[in-house]
Motif scaffolding. Structure first.
Motif, PDB file in Angstrom:
ATOM      1  N   PRO A   1       0.788  -1.239  -0.045  1.00  0.00           N
ATOM      2  CA  PRO A   1       0.127  -0.161  -0.041  1.00  0.00           C
ATOM      3  C   PRO A   1       0.828   1.368   0.145  1.00  0.00           C
ATOM      4  CG  PRO A   1      -0.122  -0.932   2.098  1.00  0.00           C
ATOM      5  CD  PRO A   1       0.756  -2.006   1.336  1.00  0.00           C
ATOM      6  N   HIS A   2       0.062   2.399  -0.447  1.00  0.00           N
ATOM      7  CA  HIS A   2       0.727   3.433  -0.577  1.00  0.00           C
ATOM      8  C   HIS A   2      -0.443   4.756  -0.184  1.00  0.00           C
ATOM      9  CE1 HIS A   2       4.674   2.687  -2.267  1.00  0.00           C
ATOM     10  NE2 HIS A   2       4.008   1.910  -3.378  1.00  0.00           N
ATOM     11  N   THR A   3       0.099   6.126   0.326  1.00  0.00           N
ATOM     12  CA  THR A   3      -1.197   6.945   0.291  1.00  0.00           C
ATOM     13  C   THR A   3      -0.557   8.164  -0.645  1.00  0.00           C
ATOM     14  OG1 THR A   3       0.064   8.471   2.146  1.00  0.00           O
ATOM     15  CG2 THR A   3      -1.181   6.576   2.809  1.00  0.00           C
TER      16      THR A   3
ATOM     17  N   CYS B   1       3.631   9.878   0.383  1.00  0.00           N
ATOM     18  CA  CYS B   1       3.225   8.862   0.999  1.00  0.00           C
ATOM     19  C   CYS B   1       3.606   8.869   2.404  1.00  0.00           C
ATOM     20  CB  CYS B   1       3.811   7.569  -0.041  1.00  0.00           C
ATOM     21  SG  CYS B   1       3.091   6.117   0.931  1.00  0.00           S
TER      22      CYS B   1
ATOM     23  N   LEU C   1       3.481   6.352   4.312  1.00  0.00           N
ATOM     24  CA  LEU C   1       4.167   5.110   4.459  1.00  0.00           C
ATOM     25  C   LEU C   1       5.545   5.026   4.118  1.00  0.00           C
ATOM     26  CD1 LEU C   1       1.108   2.736   3.525  1.00  0.00           C
ATOM     27  CD2 LEU C   1       1.670   3.751   5.862  1.00  0.00           C
ATOM     28  N   HIS C   2       5.963   5.749   3.234  1.00  0.00           N
ATOM     29  CA  HIS C   2       7.256   5.708   2.715  1.00  0.00           C
ATOM     30  C   HIS C   2       7.594   7.214   2.257  1.00  0.00           C
ATOM     31  CE1 HIS C   2       5.277   2.064   1.116  1.00  0.00           C
ATOM     32  NE2 HIS C   2       6.199   1.548   1.770  1.00  0.00           N
TER      33      HIS C   2
ATOM     34  N   MET D   1       8.673   9.325  -0.852  1.00  0.00           N
ATOM     35  CA  MET D   1       8.024   9.555  -2.153  1.00  0.00           C
ATOM     36  C   MET D   1       7.159  10.713  -2.231  1.00  0.00           C
ATOM     37  SD  MET D   1       6.111   5.563  -2.260  1.00  0.00           S
ATOM     38  CE  MET D   1       5.216   5.904  -3.696  1.00  0.00           C
TER      39      MET D   1
HETATM   40 CU   LIG Z   1       4.342   4.420  -0.062  1.00  0.00          CU
END
Ligand SMILES: [Cu+2]
Length: 111
Positions: free
Chosen positions: A62-64, A98, A100-101, A104
Motif C-alpha cells: 500500500p501507499h498513500t 506517501c 508510509l514511505h 515518495m
Molecule cells: Cu508508499
C-alpha cells in the motif's frame, strides 16, 4: 460565392461542435497518477479545478497520496492493485507524499 458558402459551412460546423455550458473551458478531465516502483508518475501533474485525479497503485504494497496542506489529496492507504480518486476543487500548488514511505513525493498544481 464559393468563399461565402464555405464561410457559412464553417460557421455551421463551429455551432455543431460547441458544447453548451462548459464550451470555453472544456469538460472536466480525469487524470491518472500511476504509483509504481515507489514513485508517483508523473511527479508533477497540472490540472484544473473540477478535474479528477485517480491514483493507481501498481506496487505490491500500500501507499498513500497525502498533501502537506488543506485542499490537496488526503487518501487512506491505497492497497496493492487498488486506486483512489480525488476531485480537485481549490486552486494551488500541493506537494504530497506517501505517509508510509516518506521519500515518495510529488506535486499537484491545480489551476
Ligand atoms: Cu508508499
Amino acid at each position: 460565392m464559393i468563399a461565402r458558402s464555405m464561410a457559412a459551412w464553417m460557421a455551421a460546423l463551429t455551432l455543431a461542435i460547441a458544447v453548451p455550458g462548459d464550451a470555453a473551458r472544456g469538460a472536466p478531465a480525469v487524470h491518472t497518477v500511476v504509483i509504481e516502483g515507489m514513485r508517483f508518475i508523473p511527479e508533477t501533474l497540472e490540472l484544473r479545478a473540477g478535474d479528477t485525479v485517480v491514483w493507481r497503485n501498481r506496487d505490491p504494497f500500500p501507499h498513500t497520496a497525502t498533501a502537506d496542506s488543506k485542499g490537496g489529496p488526503a487518501s487512506p492507504a491505497i492497497a496493492a492493485g487498488a486506486s483512489w480518486s480525488f476531485k480537485a476543487a481549490q486552486r494551488g500548488r500541493y506537494p504530497y507524499l506517501c505517509t508510509l514511505h516518506r521519500t515518495m513525493r510529488a506535486t499537484l498544481v491545480i489551476r
